[in-house]
Design a protein around this motif. Structure first.
Motif, PDB file in Angstrom:
ATOM      1  N   GLU A  30       0.834  -1.196   0.000  1.00 43.86           N
ATOM      2  CA  GLU A  30       0.000   0.000   0.000  1.00 43.86           C
ATOM      3  C   GLU A  30       0.870   1.247   0.000  1.00 43.86           C
ATOM      4  OE1 GLU A  30      -3.015   2.402   2.915  1.00 43.86           O
ATOM      5  OE2 GLU A  30      -2.496   0.325   3.366  1.00 43.86           O
ATOM      6  N   GLN A  31       1.928   1.238   0.805  1.00 42.40           N
ATOM      7  CA  GLN A  31       2.817   2.387   0.851  1.00 42.40           C
ATOM      8  C   GLN A  31       3.504   2.585  -0.495  1.00 42.40           C
ATOM      9  OE1 GLN A  31       5.219   1.242   4.161  1.00 42.40           O
ATOM     10  NE2 GLN A  31       3.921   2.270   5.661  1.00 42.40           N
ATOM     11  N   SER A  32       3.836   1.503  -1.177  1.00 40.83           N
ATOM     12  CA  SER A  32       4.456   1.598  -2.485  1.00 40.83           C
ATOM     13  C   SER A  32       3.505   2.266  -3.473  1.00 40.83           C
ATOM     14  CB  SER A  32       4.847   0.208  -2.985  1.00 40.83           C
ATOM     15  OG  SER A  32       5.360   0.266  -4.287  1.00 40.83           O
ATOM     16  N   ASP A  33       2.227   1.901  -3.427  1.00 44.03           N
ATOM     17  CA  ASP A  33       1.255   2.523  -4.306  1.00 44.03           C
ATOM     18  C   ASP A  33       1.133   4.012  -4.013  1.00 44.03           C
ATOM     19  OD1 ASP A  33      -1.077  -0.299  -4.403  1.00 44.03           O
ATOM     20  OD2 ASP A  33       0.810   0.068  -5.449  1.00 44.03           O
ATOM     21  N   GLU A  34       1.123   4.366  -2.740  1.00 45.94           N
ATOM     22  CA  GLU A  34       1.029   5.776  -2.369  1.00 45.94           C
ATOM     23  C   GLU A  34       2.260   6.539  -2.849  1.00 45.94           C
ATOM     24  OE1 GLU A  34      -1.751   5.278   1.620  1.00 45.94           O
ATOM     25  OE2 GLU A  34       0.365   5.820   1.818  1.00 45.94           O
ATOM     26  N   ALA A  35       3.430   5.906  -2.774  1.00 49.20           N
ATOM     27  CA  ALA A  35       4.651   6.553  -3.245  1.00 49.20           C
ATOM     28  C   ALA A  35       4.582   6.794  -4.750  1.00 49.20           C
ATOM     29  CB  ALA A  35       5.864   5.696  -2.892  1.00 49.20           C
ATOM     30  N   LYS A  36       4.037   5.825  -5.474  1.00 51.10           N
ATOM     31  CA  LYS A  36       3.882   5.990  -6.918  1.00 51.10           C
ATOM     32  C   LYS A  36       2.922   7.143  -7.232  1.00 51.10           C
ATOM     33  CE  LYS A  36       4.737   1.100  -7.940  1.00 51.10           C
ATOM     34  NZ  LYS A  36       4.116  -0.169  -8.336  1.00 51.10           N
ATOM     35  N   MET A  37       1.851   7.246  -6.446  1.00 49.39           N
ATOM     36  CA  MET A  37       0.909   8.341  -6.650  1.00 49.39           C
ATOM     37  C   MET A  37       1.588   9.686  -6.431  1.00 49.39           C
ATOM     38  SD  MET A  37      -2.419   6.621  -4.767  1.00 49.39           S
ATOM     39  CE  MET A  37      -3.248   8.180  -4.539  1.00 49.39           C
ATOM     40  N   ARG A  38       2.375   9.781  -5.361  1.00 44.79           N
ATOM     41  CA  ARG A  38       3.061  11.044  -5.077  1.00 44.79           C
ATOM     42  C   ARG A  38       4.073  11.386  -6.182  1.00 44.79           C
ATOM     43  NH1 ARG A  38       2.990   8.881   0.233  1.00 44.79           N
ATOM     44  NH2 ARG A  38       5.141   8.147  -0.003  1.00 44.79           N
ATOM     45  N   GLU A  39       4.814  10.349  -6.632  1.00 52.19           N
ATOM     46  CA  GLU A  39       5.811  10.588  -7.673  1.00 52.19           C
ATOM     47  C   GLU A  39       5.151  10.992  -8.984  1.00 52.19           C
ATOM     48  OE1 GLU A  39       8.610   7.435  -8.120  1.00 52.19           O
ATOM     49  OE2 GLU A  39       9.678   8.379  -9.778  1.00 52.19           O
ATOM     50  N   PHE A  40       4.052  10.321  -9.340  1.00 46.87           N
ATOM     51  CA  PHE A  40       3.328  10.665 -10.557  1.00 46.87           C
ATOM     52  C   PHE A  40       2.843  12.115 -10.483  1.00 46.87           C
ATOM     53  CE2 PHE A  40       0.726   9.515 -14.251  1.00 46.87           C
ATOM     54  CZ  PHE A  40      -0.221  10.524 -14.231  1.00 46.87           C
ATOM     55  N   ALA A  41       2.237  12.487  -9.353  1.00 46.14           N
ATOM     56  CA  ALA A  41       1.713  13.842  -9.202  1.00 46.14           C
ATOM     57  C   ALA A  41       2.818  14.884  -9.299  1.00 46.14           C
ATOM     58  CB  ALA A  41       0.980  13.966  -7.866  1.00 46.14           C
ATOM     59  N   GLU A  42       3.994  14.556  -8.743  1.00 47.48           N
ATOM     60  CA  GLU A  42       5.111  15.503  -8.780  1.00 47.48           C
ATOM     61  C   GLU A  42       5.639  15.668 -10.213  1.00 47.48           C
ATOM     62  OE1 GLU A  42       8.223  14.555  -6.079  1.00 47.48           O
ATOM     63  OE2 GLU A  42       9.588  16.090  -6.845  1.00 47.48           O
ATOM     64  N   ILE A  43       5.784  14.559 -10.920  1.00 47.16           N
ATOM     65  CA  ILE A  43       6.333  14.607 -12.276  1.00 47.16           C
ATOM     66  C   ILE A  43       5.379  15.322 -13.222  1.00 47.16           C
ATOM     67  CG2 ILE A  43       6.973  13.186 -14.276  1.00 47.16           C
ATOM     68  CD1 ILE A  43       8.022  11.105 -12.258  1.00 47.16           C
ATOM     69  N   THR A  44       4.077  15.055 -13.065  1.00 49.79           N
ATOM     70  CA  THR A  44       3.093  15.586 -14.016  1.00 49.79           C
ATOM     71  C   THR A  44       2.485  16.908 -13.574  1.00 49.79           C
ATOM     72  OG1 THR A  44       1.304  14.352 -12.935  1.00 49.79           O
ATOM     73  CG2 THR A  44       2.467  13.260 -14.760  1.00 49.79           C
ATOM     74  N   ALA A  45       2.847  17.378 -12.361  1.00 52.31           N
ATOM     75  CA  ALA A  45       2.283  18.627 -11.817  1.00 52.31           C
ATOM     76  C   ALA A  45       0.760  18.545 -11.741  1.00 52.31           C
ATOM     77  CB  ALA A  45       2.720  19.822 -12.644  1.00 52.31           C
ATOM     78  N   THR A  46       0.258  17.343 -11.374  1.00 48.42           N
ATOM     79  CA  THR A  46      -1.191  17.177 -11.178  1.00 48.42           C
ATOM     80  C   THR A  46      -1.438  16.897  -9.706  1.00 48.42           C
ATOM     81  OG1 THR A  46      -1.018  14.827 -11.786  1.00 48.42           O
ATOM     82  CG2 THR A  46      -1.552  16.385 -13.550  1.00 48.42           C
TER      83      THR A  46
END
Length: 337
Positions: A30-46
């Motif tokens: 679950e933490q890995s999924d949350e980390a991916k969400m944070r990284e995606f949001a940071e990279i895409t500025a969403t």
């Protein structure tokens, strides 16, 4: 009655770092999924809502999710056909989880509600039906608003139901019908909306409990089926999902409209997933040893041709040595392939 070791409920160990959410399953994933969400949001500025909606479509593969966002034609075409295609439901997949979370039992309630929220995040259904929700220790459920839109039936009552829908679900209407013959505050909750341009109706209920109230329960079920039939007749081509803690015995079922199917039956009637209230394996309730029932059910209507059905919430919480609820959660994934 004996069963294989693989069918037995599991005890889940929790590390000190995981105690904040009182420990259930695969916290590291679950933490890995949350980390991916944070990284995606940071990279895409969403934001993480956008991240979650795309990541779950591509199996939580961060690279593929970024390809989708930044315009890879192959991934755009696949996602449009699977989720947004207005002319065909081919490739469409939707998951629905239903769970009586036993809020009326005050024992270890705060811990159990944290466990419920953790399991919901892990399973990540598109739609969630809850029954026996109570105001006390509701915070873990309310916090799911980061992932879902939440609609309560009669919040503030002794107990009530809730429908949680993915942020991708466009809600048009929310209705609550109070059963006139209920002495237990029971209601029928209906959310109307759409996913990817496809009309969807979600119907959640908790029917009258106990064998002595069979007549009221059967009348309530018949009322629900009549309402489902009316919805289908007035909305050709719609998807409809009806379920919850129906407290039904098989001999009490009648008047199911044409085209409305039982998800467990559609998935193949696997005996390992039949009993949703099973005191052989779930000892939260004392005094009911040796009872098992298929109280929790999901009925569906729509152009799906594949259904997968599973039970969730079967992990014992180490800190209080009980299960999140006396009911197992039921989770059905519907696919048009």
């Amino acid at each position: 009655m004996s069963s294989s070791d693989n069918d037995e409920p599991k005890v889940v160990e929790i590390s000190d770092d995981e105690m904040e959410c009182e420990g259930v399953v695969e916290v590291n994933n679950e933490q890995s999924d949350e980390a991916k969400m944070r990284e995606f949001a940071e990279i895409t500025a969403t934001d993480e809502i956008m991240a979650q909606s795309i990541l779950q479509d591509v199996g939580w593969d961060l690279k593929r999710a970024l390809d989708v966002f930044f315009g890879s034609d192959a991934f755009k075409e696949t996602r449009n056909e699977a989720v947004m295609g207005p002319s065909s439901s081919a490739g469409f997949e939707l998951s629905l989880m239903s769970w009586n979370i036993d809020g009326l039992d005050g024992r270890s309630l705060a811990t159990r509600m944290k466990a419920v929220a953790t399991i919901v995040k892990k399973v990540n259904p598109d739609i969630l039906f809850l029954q026996e929700v109570v105001d006390r220790d509701l915070e873990p459920i309310d916090k799911l608003q980061s992932l879902y839109k939440i609609y309560y039936s009669n919040k503030g009552c002794q107990y009530y139901t809730a429908i949680l829908v993915s942020k991708m679900f466009e809600v048009e209407k929310h209705d609550v019908v109070h059963f006139q013959n209920s002495g237990m505050y029971r209601t029928l909750q209906i959310v109307e909306g759409s996913i990817g341009g496809m009309k969807v109706f979600l119907v959640n209920t908790h029917l009258e409990s106990m064998r002595d109230h069979r007549a009221q329960r059967m009348a309530q079920f018949s009322f629900c089926m009549d309402r489902c039939a009316e919805i289908i007749a007035n909305n050709p081509g719609c998807f409809l999902f009806f379920g919850g803690d129906l407290n039904l015995r098989d001999e009490e079922i009648s008047s199911i409209p044409d085209g409305v199917l039982d998800a467990w039956v559609s998935a193949g009637c696997d005996t390992k997933t039949k009993w949703t209230w099973d005191t052989y394996k779930n000892d939260n309730k004392q005094g009911f040893n040796g009872a098992k029932m298929r109280f929790d059910r999901i009925y569906w209507h729509g152009p799906f041709n594949q259904v997968h059905f599973s039970l969730e919430g079967r992990q014992r919480i180490r800190s209080c040595l009980c299960f999140p609820s006396d009911h197992w959660a039921i989770n059905a994934t519907f696919s048009a392939v």
